[in-house]
Design a protein around this motif. Structure first.
Motif, mmCIF file in Angstrom:
data_model
loop_
_atom_site.group_PDB
_atom_site.id
_atom_site.type_symbol
_atom_site.label_atom_id
_atom_site.label_comp_id
_atom_site.label_asym_id
_atom_site.label_seq_id
_atom_site.Cartn_x
_atom_site.Cartn_y
_atom_site.Cartn_z
ATOM 1 N N THR A 206 0.806 -1.220 0.000
ATOM 2 C CA THR A 206 0.000 0.000 0.000
ATOM 3 C C THR A 206 0.845 1.281 0.000
ATOM 4 O O THR A 206 0.855 2.017 0.993
ATOM 5 N N PRO A 207 1.569 1.541 -1.084
ATOM 6 C CA PRO A 207 2.191 2.873 -1.172
ATOM 7 C C PRO A 207 1.064 3.886 -1.376
ATOM 8 O O PRO A 207 0.252 3.723 -2.280
ATOM 9 N N ARG A 208 0.970 4.913 -0.521
ATOM 10 C CA ARG A 208 -0.242 5.756 -0.522
ATOM 11 C C ARG A 208 -0.530 6.346 -1.903
ATOM 12 O O ARG A 208 -1.582 6.124 -2.462
ATOM 13 N N PHE A 209 0.391 7.130 -2.427
ATOM 14 C CA PHE A 209 0.375 7.626 -3.810
ATOM 15 C C PHE A 209 1.728 8.268 -4.066
ATOM 16 O O PHE A 209 2.493 8.520 -3.128
ATOM 17 N N ALA A 210 2.027 8.515 -5.337
ATOM 18 C CA ALA A 210 3.386 8.934 -5.710
ATOM 19 C C ALA A 210 3.918 10.109 -4.881
ATOM 20 O O ALA A 210 5.074 10.072 -4.449
ATOM 21 N N PRO A 211 3.111 11.157 -4.615
ATOM 22 C CA PRO A 211 3.708 12.315 -3.934
ATOM 23 C C PRO A 211 4.238 12.049 -2.529
ATOM 24 O O PRO A 211 5.084 12.807 -2.060
ATOM 25 N N LEU A 218 9.212 3.671 -3.641
ATOM 26 C CA LEU A 218 8.376 3.000 -4.651
ATOM 27 C C LEU A 218 9.121 1.785 -5.218
ATOM 28 O O LEU A 218 8.525 0.709 -5.413
ATOM 29 N N ASP A 219 10.412 1.942 -5.465
ATOM 30 C CA ASP A 219 11.211 0.812 -5.978
ATOM 31 C C ASP A 219 11.227 -0.347 -4.968
ATOM 32 O O ASP A 219 11.127 -1.511 -5.352
ATOM 33 N N ALA A 220 11.358 -0.010 -3.704
ATOM 34 C CA ALA A 220 11.409 -1.069 -2.681
ATOM 35 C C ALA A 220 10.070 -1.813 -2.620
ATOM 36 O O ALA A 220 10.028 -3.044 -2.446
ATOM 37 N N GLU A 249 5.961 17.585 -11.184
ATOM 38 C CA GLU A 249 7.097 18.320 -10.588
ATOM 39 C C GLU A 249 8.047 17.388 -9.843
ATOM 40 O O GLU A 249 9.263 17.517 -9.930
ATOM 41 N N LEU A 250 7.462 16.439 -9.107
ATOM 42 C CA LEU A 250 8.276 15.564 -8.243
ATOM 43 C C LEU A 250 9.011 14.481 -9.017
ATOM 44 O O LEU A 250 10.042 13.980 -8.566
ATOM 45 N N PHE A 251 8.448 14.064 -10.153
ATOM 46 C CA PHE A 251 9.043 12.960 -10.922
ATOM 47 C C PHE A 251 9.278 13.405 -12.373
ATOM 48 O O PHE A 251 8.641 12.877 -13.289
ATOM 49 N N PRO A 252 10.215 14.343 -12.568
ATOM 50 C CA PRO A 252 10.411 14.866 -13.934
ATOM 51 C C PRO A 252 10.925 13.794 -14.898
ATOM 52 O O PRO A 252 10.777 13.941 -16.119
ATOM 53 N N GLU A 253 11.469 12.717 -14.355
ATOM 54 C CA GLU A 253 11.993 11.655 -15.223
ATOM 55 C C GLU A 253 10.878 10.788 -15.821
ATOM 56 O O GLU A 253 11.134 9.981 -16.727
ATOM 57 N N SER A 254 9.648 10.947 -15.329
ATOM 58 C CA SER A 254 8.545 10.120 -15.841
ATOM 59 C C SER A 254 7.712 10.941 -16.818
ATOM 60 O O SER A 254 7.401 12.097 -16.552
ATOM 61 N N ARG A 255 7.289 10.284 -17.911
ATOM 62 C CA ARG A 255 6.559 11.080 -18.917
ATOM 63 C C ARG A 255 5.120 11.330 -18.482
ATOM 64 O O ARG A 255 4.455 12.261 -18.948
ATOM 65 N N ASP A 256 4.568 10.509 -17.605
ATOM 66 C CA ASP A 256 3.238 10.770 -17.049
ATOM 67 C C ASP A 256 3.128 10.076 -15.690
ATOM 68 O O ASP A 256 4.036 9.362 -15.258
ATOM 69 N N TYR A 261 4.718 4.784 -11.593
ATOM 70 C CA TYR A 261 4.463 3.458 -11.011
ATOM 71 C C TYR A 261 5.064 2.350 -11.874
ATOM 72 O O TYR A 261 5.611 1.374 -11.353
ATOM 73 N N GLU A 262 4.975 2.507 -13.184
ATOM 74 C CA GLU A 262 5.554 1.479 -14.079
ATOM 75 C C GLU A 262 7.049 1.342 -13.835
ATOM 76 O O GLU A 262 7.585 0.227 -13.772
ATOM 77 N N GLN A 263 7.725 2.470 -13.698
ATOM 78 C CA GLN A 263 9.191 2.432 -13.540
ATOM 79 C C GLN A 263 9.608 1.731 -12.250
ATOM 80 O O GLN A 263 10.721 1.234 -12.152
ATOM 81 N N SER A 264 8.698 1.689 -11.265
ATOM 82 C CA SER A 264 9.020 0.991 -10.011
ATOM 83 C C SER A 264 8.431 -0.413 -9.952
ATOM 84 O O SER A 264 8.479 -1.066 -8.909
ATOM 85 N N GLY A 265 7.845 -0.881 -11.041
ATOM 86 C CA GLY A 265 7.335 -2.258 -11.084
ATOM 87 C C GLY A 265 6.072 -2.473 -10.263
ATOM 88 O O GLY A 265 5.859 -3.544 -9.689
#
Ligand code: GUN
Ligand code: ZN
Length: 440
Positions: A206-211, A218-220, A249-256, A261-265
């Motif tokens: 249960t990761p609450r949400f990206a922010p 998220l990776d862990a 703003e927080l995840f500029p490396e992600s396109r959306d 979430y995809e990048q962290s599996g």
């Protein structure tokens, strides 16, 4: 507790064997409807289901027959996304998501550091969900492991099928609610080993949400999911436009947002993403390709002013949609109330929801999307005996409306729009009656 008791419930039976489709009449073979039916339960499971007249001849002498003729028996309702720790802040006025979290939600969740409080609220929550016919839910606890131990303890005592997990968040929340990445992993691993697969319980990461998580956290979490694909995962996605800007703003490396979430599996067949309102079709397709589901939380989306979920866009590409209350953002725990709000949201989008589609969603649809359909969601031999007995004539007004209905479809729709906790006569879980409506 499972009992060895055998019992027959005689009632009108309704259950879905497949998706009824979007039409006004359900797809061939999707609905099982028996007007004078019998459900034979034994050892917490369904032993047989048939016309009462057909089963009557085979009944062992002296078996108890509970006569619910005139009532409608369906599989127990499933709520795919709800926060038990927010029960007491339902209906907190006047904020949208991010302010609502800071002003009401986070302070409330701090109280769940106390095991006794968490246990009392777990029991209160379970009393409330059973009162409205819900027998299974996927539940956010707080970030405190004690809040999960309490919830699973209470659920296990009642032998309920429940999914739940400890919230992970390591930033942008009060200190008292934040974990650190490694401590959070250790706590989750301990909870998984104590509870996942115990009785009818399952663990949902249960990761609450990206922010509120760093990339490292998220990776862990993705690592835990990779190590044990029998785990579930629940989080929030694209609920509110302010949230979207913050994530960019927080995840500029992600396109959306989804790519975070995809990048962290985190996106897989056992992943539930609550809301998913502000998505484009390409993002929906990526979710569908992974077999994930979006939890549609209509009463919450209306209450927090988040937006109008596009159910049609999801169903066009075969993306699983589940139905959820999202209490305390949601204004009602009842599955019927959730469907009523879903109908209203649908009307504003030109996508009205039929009772067939709604009731399928609340039962077999949610069970399938959550990979629980081997055990729950249908009235069928071998399934767990979790079901609800609905009273279509619960109030004078409902009885009047009911008397005017000509078809089963009309009756179900009236129940979906007008029914509430008074319409739930009994809720059975694990073969036991766990809620019985008080007589008016
Ligand atoms: N996004 C992050 N946390 C929450 C929450 O508790 N409720 C809702 N509705 N959205 C969230
Ligand atoms: Zn939520």
């Amino acid at each position: 507790m499972t009992t060895n008791d055998s019992r027959i419930i005689r009632a009108e039976l309704l259950s879905f064997d497949a998706d009824p489709g979007e039409g006004d009449t359900p797809a061939e073979g999707s609905v099982r409807h028996i007007e004078d039916g019998a459900l034979w339960i034994e050892d917490g499971r369904i032993h047989a289901i048939d016309e009462f007249a057909r089963l009557e001849a085979d009944l062992p002498p002296g078996i108890e027959v509970i006569d619910h003729r005139g009532k409608l028996l369906m599989p127990g309702f499933i709520d795919s996304h709800v926060h038990y720790v927010q029960l007491e802040i339902m209906a907190s006025y006047g904020r949208q998501l991010l302010d609502w979290l800071n002003d009401y939600t986070f302070p409330e969740e701090c109280r769940f550091a106390q095991y006794d409080h968490a246990l009392a609220l777990s029991n209160a929550f379970l009393d409330e969900v059973l009162r409205v016919g819900t027998t299974t839910a996927q539940v956010f606890c707080s970030s405190h492991p004690d809040s999960v131990d309490a919830f699973f303890t209470a659920s296990s005592k009642r032998d309920l099928r429940m999914l739940a997990g400890k919230v992970h968040m390591n930033r942008h929340a009060p200190e008292a609610l934040c974990d650190d990445t490694q401590g959070g992993v250790r706590d989750a691993e301990r909870l998984i080993s104590d509870w996942h697969g115990t009785r009818r319980l399952g663990y949902s990461l249960t990761p609450r949400f990206a922010p509120t998580s760093t990339r490292e956290q998220l990776d862990a979490t993705g690592g835990m999911l990779r190590n044990d694909p029998s785990l579930w995962l629940q989080t929030h996605l694209s609920e509110n436009t302010g949230e979207l800007d913050w994530v960019a703003e927080l995840f500029p490396e992600s396109r959306d947002y989804l790519e975070v979430y995809e990048q962290s599996g985190l996106v897989g067949p056992r992943s539930t993403f609550a809301h998913g309102i502000h998505l484009d079709q390409e993002m929906r397709q990526r979710l569908a390709d992974r077999g994930a589901n979006l939890a549609f939380c209509p009463s919450s989306n209306l209450f927090l002013g988040s937006g109008l979920f596009d159910r049609q866009a999801a169903s066009d590409i075969g993306l699983n949609v589940t139905y959820a209350s999202d209490v305390g953002g949601g204004t009602d725990l009842s599955g019927l109330a959730t469907l009523k709000a879903a109908y209203q949201v649908g009307q504003l989008r030109g996508q009205p929801l039929t009772a067939w589609q709604g009731l399928y969603g609340l039962t077999l649809g949610n069970a399938k999307a959550l990979s629980l359909d081997e055990n729950i969601g249908r009235l069928a031999t071998g399934m767990e005996a979790d079901f609800v007995v609905l009273d279509p004539d619960a109030t004078p007004l409902l009885a009047r409306r009911h008397a005017r209905c000509r078809t089963l479809g009309e009756r179900l729709f009236a129940l979906m729009m007008l029914g509430d906790d008074r319409s739930i006569l009994e809720t059975w879980a694990g073969g036991r009656c766990q809620h019985k409506r008080e007589q008016a």
